[in-house]
Design a protein around this motif. Structure first.
Motif, short mmCIF file in Angstrom:
data_model
loop_
_atom_site.label_atom_id
_atom_site.label_comp_id
_atom_site.label_asym_id
_atom_site.label_seq_id
_atom_site.Cartn_x
_atom_site.Cartn_y
_atom_site.Cartn_z
N LYS A 96 0.83 -1.20 0.00
CA LYS A 96 0.00 0.00 0.00
C LYS A 96 0.86 1.25 0.00
O LYS A 96 2.08 1.20 0.16
CB LYS A 96 -0.91 0.01 1.23
N SER A 97 0.19 2.38 -0.15
CA SER A 97 0.84 3.68 -0.03
C SER A 97 -0.09 4.60 0.74
O SER A 97 -1.31 4.38 0.78
CB SER A 97 1.14 4.26 -1.42
N GLU A 154 -2.01 8.22 1.52
CA GLU A 154 -2.55 9.35 0.78
C GLU A 154 -1.80 10.63 1.13
O GLU A 154 -1.39 10.83 2.28
CB GLU A 154 -4.04 9.53 1.08
N ASN A 197 -2.10 5.57 6.35
CA ASN A 197 -3.28 4.77 6.03
C ASN A 197 -3.14 3.43 6.75
O ASN A 197 -2.64 2.46 6.20
CB ASN A 197 -3.42 4.55 4.53
N ASN A 222 -5.56 1.23 0.20
CA ASN A 222 -4.93 2.16 -0.74
C ASN A 222 -3.81 1.41 -1.45
O ASN A 222 -2.63 1.66 -1.24
CB ASN A 222 -4.40 3.38 0.00
N CYS A 261 -3.99 3.31 -5.31
CA CYS A 261 -3.45 4.38 -4.47
C CYS A 261 -3.11 5.64 -5.26
O CYS A 261 -2.61 6.60 -4.67
CB CYS A 261 -2.21 3.88 -3.73
#
Length: 719
Positions: A203-204, A206, A216, A221, A273
């Motif tokens: 994930k990354s 925001e 997050n 994401n 994401c």
């Protein structure tokens, strides 16, 4: 991989050229890069065989072509792109670096010429076949728990174990911790059969969270749909590289299988994401924005957003459907997981004219042999037009049942709060909706061809989930308290149907009024748990609810990677009693077939029974069958549900609910429906199995039922 290197293929249908970029980091942190032009395109796919590439090699792609954001085309060779099919990722997105495809603050302006390679994650070659050959296969010991026996436990990898005192510190918050005996022991003693993990895809964060110093935490994401999130692995695995991270995940799944526990993954195929048009330029946007993302067809081309995140993957496109199915097959075949929960699943079934239950992706789920016999669960809504579709997904998908959540909260909390305050009747329907949910929600899941085929197990019943109040906070707060999220309370649902029982928040320790409220709150929690765990359908518990976990009133803790969200294992006496109550209810469910049915009740006699002995019957406080007028009486607050099963030697079950503010004399149900005597086995006023002996009762005998209480009786065969 091949014996002499790798074969490469990537979709970039509108590009004029694509380079495979082989990256080698130097000790000083700089990168050397070797570019290999790919052949193609063949039906939009660029490809090559590249000898000499070995496991651990970092790589990415650069695309050449038209930069015309107004038409949805965003090719920019200055930007290194993550392979959508990468099996491993290293590094994080540096949002302060050159990660925007266009000029800063100009999403439709000229292309940004700065190189993004030092500021983005790198794809990594992983020898998946070699790993599988060297390690145990988590597919080999899958438990294959029948749906009727399934109890789902929704948990976050980090949150479940970060504070566990019996898990070594170097394992806490990791995949490995899930397999630790202390964690497995808790799940098995509780009676859980499946752990549903919040997203574990890479994930990354925001940009707006990074600006606030937040992350997050939930993980909805996604940057890599084939790569495990590396930060959930132990430090040793992270240092060893993506192959070791994958090994840790597979080992955890294998260990949970050994304990009879299935592993379900919460997967987010509805968006990525990369956010809106002003979001980072990381993968799909640079490869083929119009092919992967849904656009509105206007000029300038705006992204269609049915997910609330800025972008939506376009499941009208065959390559997007293929991409999602390939990812699912990988996690099922290589990692050995037992099923998936599809976030915002309506988006996955959206065609050109809205949601379609016969959408190719949904048909693929039904027909794909690699996914056969796995558990598939839809979150049956999104934020687009016509987005609420509970009960409308095809078999074999089960669905989160938000109507169950709302009915349980309404009956035990919101309606009681109204009665306490003497407010006007807002038009709620007494026990009618709650009874429908207790019986398996045939009104939602009984449709189809043939009718009733899905059964009550298609209804994943829940009172809480990761999104919203915890069970403890439901009875502690009337209002959300999301100040820590930095959005001035605008985030999170305002429709919680909660009740603080007269004091907002925990109150003052030692205060007499607080102690009285605390006792009533504990009873309300047990009422909700009993409603969840004794209903027909598939129950889902949220991690920590069995321990009285609180988030301090935060009902949207998606960005709180701290004690707000983590399960606290330091239990007060009342929390230990709550844990005992949950275990007792799940034991009742496990031991009595009348509580674990996989076919809808029909209200008709079982084979060999008399006409007056239906499989499901409803009674009022006087022990008389419910009438049409009773069902439509908004003030009806007492209900008896009697359930029978054709399983030889099994007990009848009677669940008696009193949602009134005062005690109620109840004539126990069953006259004419059973010749057995009732034995009280559980009550929400105490919460565990009967601690004192209660005399057996004949049907029709009168008992005094406490206010706001649930009592369970069993009737075993005579003799």
């Amino acid at each position: 991989m091949t014996p002499d290197g790798v074969s490469v293929a990537v979709l970039a249908a509108h590009a004029t050229a694509v380079d495979l970029c082989l990256l080698d980091p130097a000790p000083d942190g700089s990168l050397t890069e070797r570019r290999v032009p790919l052949d193609g395109p063949s039906f939009g796919v660029w490809h090559a065989h590249v000898p000499g590439v070995r496991p651990g090699q970092r790589y990415g792609f650069r695309t050449h072509g038209v930069w015309d954001p107004a038409a949805g085309l965003r090719h920019n060779p200055a930007k290194l792109l993550v392979d959508p099919y990468a099996r491993g990722l290293v590094g994080r997105v540096d949002l302060d670096g050159a990660v925007s495809g266009g000029a800063p603050d100009e999403p439709f302006g000229h292309a940004d010429p700065l190189d993004s390679a030092p500021h983005v994650p790198h794809s990594v070659v992983v020898d998946v076949d070699g790993l599988r050959a060297r390690t145990p296969d988590p597919r080999a010991n899958r438990p294959y728990v029948p749906w009727r026996d399934t109890v789902v436990y929704e948990a976050h990898v980090r949150g479940l174990t970060m504070l566990h005192p019996h898990v070594p510190e170097d394992l806490r918050g990791t995949y490995a911790a899930l397999a630790h005996p202390a964690v497995v022991g808790h799940l098995t003693s509780l009676g859980v059969t499946a752990i549903e993990l919040l997203p574990v895809h890479a994930k990354s964060d925001e940009p707006h969270l990074v600006t606030k110093g937040l992350t997050n935490y939930w993980g909805y994401n996604t940057l890599g749909f084939f790569a495990p999130e590396p930060s959930y692995a132990t430090r040793a695995a992270q240092d060893a590289g993506p192959g070791a991270v994958l090994d840790e995940v597979r080992s955890a799944v294998h260990a949970l299988h050994e304990a009879g526990i299935e592993v379900l993954l919460d997967v987010v195929y509805n968006h990525t994401c990369e956010g809106g048009v002003d979001g980072p330029h990381l993968s799909w946007r640079g490869l083929d924005s119009t092919g992967y993302y849904r656009h509105d067809g206007n000029v300038p081309a705006q992204l269609v957003d049915t997910t609330g995140t800025g972008n939506t993957l376009d499941f009208r496109r065959p390559r997007v459907v293929q991409f999602a199915l390939d990812s699912l097959r990988y996690w099922a075949d290589v990692v050995g997981v037992d099923g998936f929960r599809f976030d915002l699943a309506v988006t996955l079934g959206r065609g050109s004219d809205g949601f379609d239950a016969d959408h190719p992706f949904l048909v693929g789920l039904q027909a794909d042999p690699a996914l056969a016999n796995l558990k598939l669960v839809a979150e049956p809504w999104d934020v687009g037009p016509g987005g609420w579709r509970t009960g409308q997904f095809p078999a074999p998908l089960a669905e989160w049942n938000d109507r169950f959540r709302d009915a349980a909260r309404q009956f035990w909390l919101a309606d009681v709060a109204r009665l306490q305050r003497g407010g006007p009747d807002p038009g709620h329907d007494g026990v009618r909706d709650l009874a429908t949910r207790l019986a398996g929600s045939a009104d939602l899941f009984g449709h189809g061809d043939p009718p009733l085929a899905r059964g009550p197990v298609a209804s994943v019943n829940f009172v809480t989930a990761h999104d919203g109040f915890t069970l403890r906070d439901l009875v502690t707060y009337d209002h959300k308290h999301n100040e820590a999220n930095g959005e001035e309370g605008r985030d999170g649902s305002g429709d919680n149907r909660s009740w603080n029982h007269g004091i907002e928040g925990p109150g003052n320790a030692g205060d007499t009024a607080t102690a009285r409220v605390a006792a009533l709150r504990a009873r309300s929690v047990r009422n909700l748990l009993a409603t969840l765990l004794l209903s027909a359908g598939t129950p889902m518990l949220t991690a920590g609810d069995e321990l009285g976990r609180t988030q301090g009133g935060n009902n949207n803790a998606y960005c709180q990677d701290d004690a707000t969200s983590w399960v606290d294992w330091d239990l007060a006496p009342w929390q230990r009693e709550l844990l005992d109550s949950t275990r007792a209810l799940l034991a009742l469910r496990r031991e009595h077939p009348a509580l674990t049915v996989d076919a809808f009740y029909r209200g008709t006699p079982l084979p060999g029974d008399a006409p007056s002995q239906p499989d499901l019957a409803w009674y009022d406080a006087a022990g008389e069958p419910f009438t049409h007028d009773d069902w439509h009486d908004p003030e009806a607050r007492t209900l008896q549900m009697m359930r029978r099963t054709p399983v030889a030697g099994s007990s009848h079950v009677l669940v008696v609910l009193n949602g009134a503010l005062s005690p109620m004399e109840v004539a126990l149900a069953g006259r004419g429906n059973t010749d057995r005597r009732w034995r009280r086995v559980w009550g929400s006023t105490s919460g565990t199995r009967a601690m004192v002996e209660h005399p057996d009762r004949e049907p029709g005998e009168r008992v005094l039922l406490d206010a706001l209480a649930v009592v369970v009786y069993l009737a075993a065969p005579r003799g």
